[in-house]
Motif scaffolding. Sequence first.
Motif: not given
Length: 211
Positions: A156-160, A195-196, A202-204
Amino acid sequence: MYSMSSEIFIVYARLSKLSVAELVYYMKNKKPVEIICKICTHKMSSLGAKLLVNSLRKLSYSQARHIHRTLPMSTKKWNIGKINHVAMATPDIEKATSLFRDVLGAKVSEKHPQPEHGVYTVFVELGDTKIELLNPLGDKSPIQNFLDKNKSGGMHHICIEVDNIEEAMKDLKSKKIRLLSDEAKIGAHGKPVVFLHPKDCNGVLVELEQQ
């Protein structure tokens, strides 16, 4: 005008987060090489610190001052960190939890409701990072649409992590990166998150979390 040694010196001066003039001051005041290396090794290897000192010895004070005045000054007030977690949406959070805990042998958390975000979460511990399992909570869960399109679930997403989320938000807005909320919200770890927009990343779907 300057030798290759001075170019190397500039690179290491930046890495050490000390100005060229400051490093010259240490040398001109005959600070022991060991002290200068100790000052620098918090941002570079001991070998790098020694190379810095050797390069410094070949510069005159006027050369160092000129280099320092012409260095571009960074105005960035935030820094990106490591990946905190990768989030996976799942239609069956108990089954997904069992896969990681009972089949793969990972350490997993209890299921926790996150009503502000409309999800249940389970965190899978994987060394210094995690997998976050997401399941809809409530009729207006933001991940329901994702699961309607991906019946079996998926990433679903990545968290940085970032060290200053407010400054990161200001900076990204100025660079035309869309945020999905005007203000940071408290996330599953009790820290501010934002959230971005995936179309700008890049679609993420990217989540930033305050360290």
